[in-house]
Motif scaffolding. Structure first.
Motif, PDB file in Angstrom:
ATOM      1  N   UNK A   1       0.846  -1.197   0.000  1.00  0.00           N
ATOM      2  CA  UNK A   1       0.000   0.000   0.000  1.00  0.00           C
ATOM      3  C   UNK A   1       0.884   1.251   0.000  1.00  0.00           C
ATOM      4  N   UNK A   2       1.933   1.230   0.806  1.00  0.00           N
ATOM      5  CA  UNK A   2       2.846   2.385   0.876  1.00  0.00           C
ATOM      6  C   UNK A   2       3.596   2.599  -0.434  1.00  0.00           C
ATOM      7  N   UNK A   3       3.880   1.520  -1.135  1.00  0.00           N
ATOM      8  CA  UNK A   3       4.613   1.601  -2.407  1.00  0.00           C
ATOM      9  C   UNK A   3       3.707   1.874  -3.605  1.00  0.00           C
ATOM     10  N   UNK A   4       2.422   1.767  -3.428  1.00  0.00           N
ATOM     11  CA  UNK A   4       1.443   1.925  -4.500  1.00  0.00           C
ATOM     12  C   UNK A   4       1.552   3.334  -5.092  1.00  0.00           C
ATOM     13  N   UNK A   5       1.896   3.393  -6.363  1.00  0.00           N
ATOM     14  CA  UNK A   5       2.113   4.673  -7.055  1.00  0.00           C
ATOM     15  C   UNK A   5       3.093   5.565  -6.290  1.00  0.00           C
ATOM     16  N   UNK A   6       4.048   4.946  -5.624  1.00  0.00           N
ATOM     17  CA  UNK A   6       5.007   5.659  -4.781  1.00  0.00           C
ATOM     18  C   UNK A   6       6.341   4.908  -4.767  1.00  0.00           C
ATOM     19  N   UNK A   7       6.810   4.504  -5.950  1.00  0.00           N
ATOM     20  CA  UNK A   7       8.017   3.683  -6.031  1.00  0.00           C
ATOM     21  C   UNK A   7       9.250   4.370  -5.453  1.00  0.00           C
ATOM     22  N   UNK A   8       9.274   5.713  -5.494  1.00  0.00           N
ATOM     23  CA  UNK A   8      10.446   6.417  -4.962  1.00  0.00           C
ATOM     24  C   UNK A   8      10.313   6.723  -3.467  1.00  0.00           C
ATOM     25  N   UNK A   9       9.146   6.427  -2.865  1.00  0.00           N
ATOM     26  CA  UNK A   9       8.961   6.587  -1.427  1.00  0.00           C
ATOM     27  C   UNK A   9       8.769   8.008  -0.946  1.00  0.00           C
ATOM     28  N   UNK A  10       8.624   8.952  -1.848  1.00  0.00           N
ATOM     29  CA  UNK A  10       8.511  10.362  -1.435  1.00  0.00           C
ATOM     30  C   UNK A  10       7.110  10.760  -0.992  1.00  0.00           C
ATOM     31  N   UNK A  11       6.100  10.097  -1.534  1.00  0.00           N
ATOM     32  CA  UNK A  11       4.719  10.419  -1.157  1.00  0.00           C
ATOM     33  C   UNK A  11       4.444   9.916   0.261  1.00  0.00           C
ATOM     34  N   UNK A  12       3.424  10.446   0.896  1.00  0.00           N
ATOM     35  CA  UNK A  12       3.075   9.959   2.242  1.00  0.00           C
ATOM     36  C   UNK A  12       2.778   8.460   2.234  1.00  0.00           C
ATOM     37  N   UNK A  13       3.136   7.825   3.312  1.00  0.00           N
ATOM     38  CA  UNK A  13       2.929   6.384   3.465  1.00  0.00           C
ATOM     39  C   UNK A  13       1.502   6.145   3.954  1.00  0.00           C
ATOM     40  N   UNK A  14       0.627   5.762   3.033  1.00  0.00           N
ATOM     41  CA  UNK A  14      -0.797   5.638   3.313  1.00  0.00           C
ATOM     42  C   UNK A  14      -1.112   4.750   4.507  1.00  0.00           C
ATOM     43  N   UNK A  15      -0.334   3.724   4.736  1.00  0.00           N
ATOM     44  CA  UNK A  15      -0.653   2.818   5.843  1.00  0.00           C
ATOM     45  C   UNK A  15      -0.350   3.424   7.210  1.00  0.00           C
ATOM     46  N   UNK A  16       0.114   4.671   7.262  1.00  0.00           N
ATOM     47  CA  UNK A  16       0.321   5.345   8.551  1.00  0.00           C
ATOM     48  C   UNK A  16      -0.982   5.499   9.318  1.00  0.00           C
ATOM     49  N   UNK A  17      -2.115   5.408   8.621  1.00  0.00           N
ATOM     50  CA  UNK A  17      -3.394   5.570   9.306  1.00  0.00           C
ATOM     51  C   UNK A  17      -3.927   4.260   9.886  1.00  0.00           C
ATOM     52  N   UNK A  18      -3.222   3.154   9.644  1.00  0.00           N
ATOM     53  CA  UNK A  18      -3.654   1.853  10.162  1.00  0.00           C
ATOM     54  C   UNK A  18      -2.980   1.625  11.511  1.00  0.00           C
ATOM     55  N   UNK A  19      -3.812   1.426  12.534  1.00  0.00           N
ATOM     56  CA  UNK A  19      -3.310   1.358  13.906  1.00  0.00           C
ATOM     57  C   UNK A  19      -3.853   0.147  14.660  1.00  0.00           C
ATOM     58  N   UNK A  20      -3.184  -0.169  15.738  1.00  0.00           N
ATOM     59  CA  UNK A  20      -3.613  -1.216  16.657  1.00  0.00           C
ATOM     60  C   UNK A  20      -4.822  -0.721  17.447  1.00  0.00           C
ATOM     61  N   UNK A  21      -5.797  -1.574  17.644  1.00  0.00           N
ATOM     62  CA  UNK A  21      -7.029  -1.205  18.342  1.00  0.00           C
ATOM     63  C   UNK A  21      -6.762  -0.719  19.765  1.00  0.00           C
ATOM     64  N   UNK A  22      -5.818  -1.325  20.446  1.00  0.00           N
ATOM     65  CA  UNK A  22      -5.548  -0.990  21.844  1.00  0.00           C
ATOM     66  C   UNK A  22      -4.595   0.197  21.972  1.00  0.00           C
ATOM     67  N   UNK A  23      -3.456   0.116  21.305  1.00  0.00           N
ATOM     68  CA  UNK A  23      -2.432   1.161  21.456  1.00  0.00           C
ATOM     69  C   UNK A  23      -2.727   2.416  20.641  1.00  0.00           C
TER      70      UNK A  23
END
Length: 120
Positions: A60-82
């Motif tokens: 997901x983070x690499x999707x249309x982001x091969x150079x890694x400069x775009x925001x990492x979309x999976x940053x919004x996925x979190x653990x239910x407890x923490x």
């Protein structure tokens, strides 16, 4: 589900769509919620912890982001407890091609993702 399954590209597309939709709301999503949303779309089960979920979120983070400069979309996925991403997310962020700096935090990345997708 495995990376080599013929449905994996469709699962990746769906995960990106689901996370972009959630990012527009400015709210994080738990691993379990993402797993459930994918199941609603009739994909083989993606357990919310470890295994294929880790690879899916990397992709997901690499999707249309091969150079890694775009925001990492999976940053919004979190653990239910923490309410934080797994340690694997921070390790990914510091690896190539993302190479986030020592000053970087997952909260910074999450804010950038929300800003990108909700127009803030």
């Amino acid at each position: 589900m495995k990376l080599t399954d013929p449905d994996y590209p469709a699962v990746l597309d769906a995960a990106v769509e689901i996370l972009r939709e959630r990012a527009r709301t400015g709210q994080p999503m738990t691993y379990g919620e993402l797993s459930a949303k994918l199941a609603e779309r009739k994909f083989d089960p993606i357990p919310p912890h470890r295994g294929i979920m880790a690879y899916l979120l990397r992709d997901v983070c690499l999707y249309e982001n091969e150079d890694g400069r775009a925001p990492m979309l999976s940053a919004i996925v979190v653990n239910k407890v923490s309410k934080e991403p797994s340690d694997q997310f921070s390790a990914l962020a510091r690896s190539l091609p993302f190479s986030r700096s020592g000053e970087w935090t997952w909260r910074d990345e999450q804010r950038v993702v929300f800003a990108r997708y909700n127009g803030s």
